[in-house]
Design a protein around this motif. Sequence first.
Motif, PDB file in Angstrom:
ATOM      1  N   TYR A 143       0.827  -1.201   0.000  1.00 27.58           N
ATOM      2  CA  TYR A 143       0.000   0.000   0.000  1.00 27.58           C
ATOM      3  C   TYR A 143       0.866   1.257   0.000  1.00 27.58           C
ATOM      4  O   TYR A 143       1.917   1.306   0.635  1.00 27.58           O
ATOM      5  CB  TYR A 143      -0.878   0.039   1.251  1.00 27.58           C
ATOM      6  N   VAL A 162      -5.125   6.554  -1.724  1.00 31.94           N
ATOM      7  CA  VAL A 162      -4.463   5.287  -1.452  1.00 31.94           C
ATOM      8  C   VAL A 162      -4.285   4.504  -2.744  1.00 31.94           C
ATOM      9  O   VAL A 162      -5.213   4.381  -3.551  1.00 31.94           O
ATOM     10  CB  VAL A 162      -5.281   4.454  -0.440  1.00 31.94           C
ATOM     11  N   VAL A 204      -2.369   0.840  -4.524  1.00 31.12           N
ATOM     12  CA  VAL A 204      -1.820  -0.502  -4.299  1.00 31.12           C
ATOM     13  C   VAL A 204      -0.966  -0.840  -5.515  1.00 31.12           C
ATOM     14  O   VAL A 204      -1.411  -0.694  -6.658  1.00 31.12           O
ATOM     15  CB  VAL A 204      -2.938  -1.538  -4.095  1.00 31.12           C
ATOM     16  N   LEU A 262     -10.472   3.435   1.748  1.00 35.57           N
ATOM     17  CA  LEU A 262      -9.441   3.473   0.722  1.00 35.57           C
ATOM     18  C   LEU A 262      -9.418   4.783  -0.056  1.00 35.57           C
ATOM     19  O   LEU A 262      -8.381   5.146  -0.625  1.00 35.57           O
ATOM     20  CB  LEU A 262      -9.641   2.300  -0.243  1.00 35.57           C
ATOM     21  N   LEU A 267      -3.090   6.459   4.686  1.00 33.60           N
ATOM     22  CA  LEU A 267      -3.463   5.101   5.076  1.00 33.60           C
ATOM     23  C   LEU A 267      -4.035   5.024   6.489  1.00 33.60           C
ATOM     24  O   LEU A 267      -4.520   3.956   6.888  1.00 33.60           O
ATOM     25  CB  LEU A 267      -2.241   4.179   4.997  1.00 33.60           C
TER      26      LEU A 267
END
Length: 404
Positions: free
Chosen positions: A19, A32, A34, A58, A63
């Motif tokens: 993340y 956020v 990934v 998200l 985070l």
Amino acid sequence: MPPFDVPEGDPFGPHNLPYGVFSLPGSAERTVGVRLGDHVLDAGAAAHALGSPYASLLARPTLNPLLAAGRTAWSDVRRALTAWVTVPAHRETVEPFFHPLSEVTLHLPFEVADYVDFYASENHARNVGQIFRPDAADSLTPNWKHLPIGYHGRSGTVVVSGTDVVRPSGQRKAPADPAPVFGPSVRLDIEAEVGFVVGVPSEQGRAVPLSAYRDHVFGLFLLNDWSARDIQAWEYVPLGPFLGKSFATSVSAWITPLDALDEARVAPPARTHDLLPYLDDSGEEPGGYDLRITVTINGHDVSECPFSTMYWTAAQQLAHMTVNGASLRTGDLYGSGTVSGPTERERGSLLELTWNGRDPLELPDGKRAFLEDGDVVTLSAWAPGPDGVRVGLGEVTGRVVPAS
């Protein structure tokens, strides 16, 4: 290449999914992300498009809300993300929310609350002891095998990978000097470490036991705790590091969740002293991690540091720093301390690699006892993953710039 088509064996494949927080070109809005291969998925946008109940966690600029949500949410979100990037039925919906990693700006992934740094490598501690106390009967201090030694650092100067590090100034005094002088550090160093971030807070006055480690700690990442050895040597007696450490701590832009590292769990080194009950991990799951860290200076490898050799584990460190009733906060960061192995090639600081400057490193661009202005230091790492694949950790890099 489509973002889903990650090459076989890529250390940032769907088995990893670290993340981070990113922004797009021309936008100040952070969200956020990934990582999958060399792309980053806008996790909040994908979650909203797929109707995920975790979309609100998200679609944030940090985070911290996800960190605070707890272990059940962490596991649920990870399962969902894995499905979104591997199940063909989701491809059409998810693909528009991928962005090339090279086109986004990465930011500090979480708001740092408190920062604690430990001293958990016996190899590092013995090396330092031999350098500064060569005549001592034991290079370790009497308390070292009984508790994880640590100190509180400055959370406001934790910076994301890629941030320049200004050479710090302060007082320094060589043993033969009649008085201290003030100026830029001339013995600027690195410390190759692993950091851990706390998600779920704890109640003040209640210790966190070893068994609760995975309920509170979300993930780990690489960390470089820059050190001005000359400033530190003059100031740290009797209260410990201050200006010699507080000017900058660099962390990776990517947080690897603990669930991605199950295959990398290993037992720590054998204990040579009986531990008090709150630190006794003989009945717990293996508390070490088999992480292989590489240190480069200006693109030249100078060290390979094995995290599996660390004497004190992250769970023991967490237990120790709360055993007096100190509370945890979401975003608390604690560092492992310098990672050093038993051989010269495995030392995680220039202090050890050059034996306090006595034996400078021979690099293609010149000798180095300590860092020079313009030097770029990069830490990278990997860990064993499922079915023989590697789990990559996001690198942390920083360039030394002159004091202003």
